[in-house]
Design a protein around this motif. Structure first.
Motif: not given
Length: 164
Positions: A47-49, A59-62, A66-71, A130-138
């Protein structure tokens, strides 16, 4: 210098190096799409924000997230907004000190995640906006994906962006 000291120094250097002279909504779209392209190239679902002054610009979630990536994104962004450094830097600093964000700062880990993936969006001469954020990997991979794409983005948009 220990490995941890060297890593912290490198992370701070990244923040000095990766700065914009300006950042607008169109740039957020281009940067977000560049992050998406790189994640797809690596076959890594994330997920990218991208947020500026509290406004979510991209914002895009590949597929595969999951919803957890947004959290995780929200909690990592809170760390950058509070401390002005990448979430990975804050997390590694805490680990080196042998403490947690809750113990040291009396803030909830339910609201703040000092894990890699959120990088400060810095305007040179202004500061963190601001922020540039990725979630989903280690966490280290999240951080490296963001930093790598930011560097590429800066290198290809020299007319509107400068690096130190």
């Amino acid at each position: 210098m220990s490995h941890d000291d060297a890593l912290l120094k490198e992370l701070l250097q990244q923040e000095e190096e990766i700065q914009f002279t300006q950042f607008n909504n169109d740039m957020a779209l281009e940067l977000g799409l560049a992050l998406l392209k790189e994640a797809r190239t690596r076959s890594k679902p994330v997920a990218i924000d991208i947020t500026r002054h509290g406004l979510q610009l991209f914002h895009f979630a590949m597929e595969g997230t999951a919803i957890d990536n947004g959290e995780w994104i929200r909690r990592k962004n809170n760390v950058v907004q509070r401390f002005g450094h990448s979430s990975f830097f804050v997390g590694r600093s805490l680990k080196q000190a042998g403490t947690t964000i809750e113990e040291k700062y009396l803030i909830s880990p339910h609201e703040f995640a000092a894990h890699g993936g959120a990088f400060p969006l810095i305007i040179r001469g202004v500061g963190v906006v601001g922020t540039v954020t990725v979630s989903g990997l280690p966490q280290q991979e999240d951080h490296e994906l963001v930093v790598g794409v930011l560097r590429q983005f800066l290198a290809t948009t020299k007319d509107t962006i400068t690096t130190k």
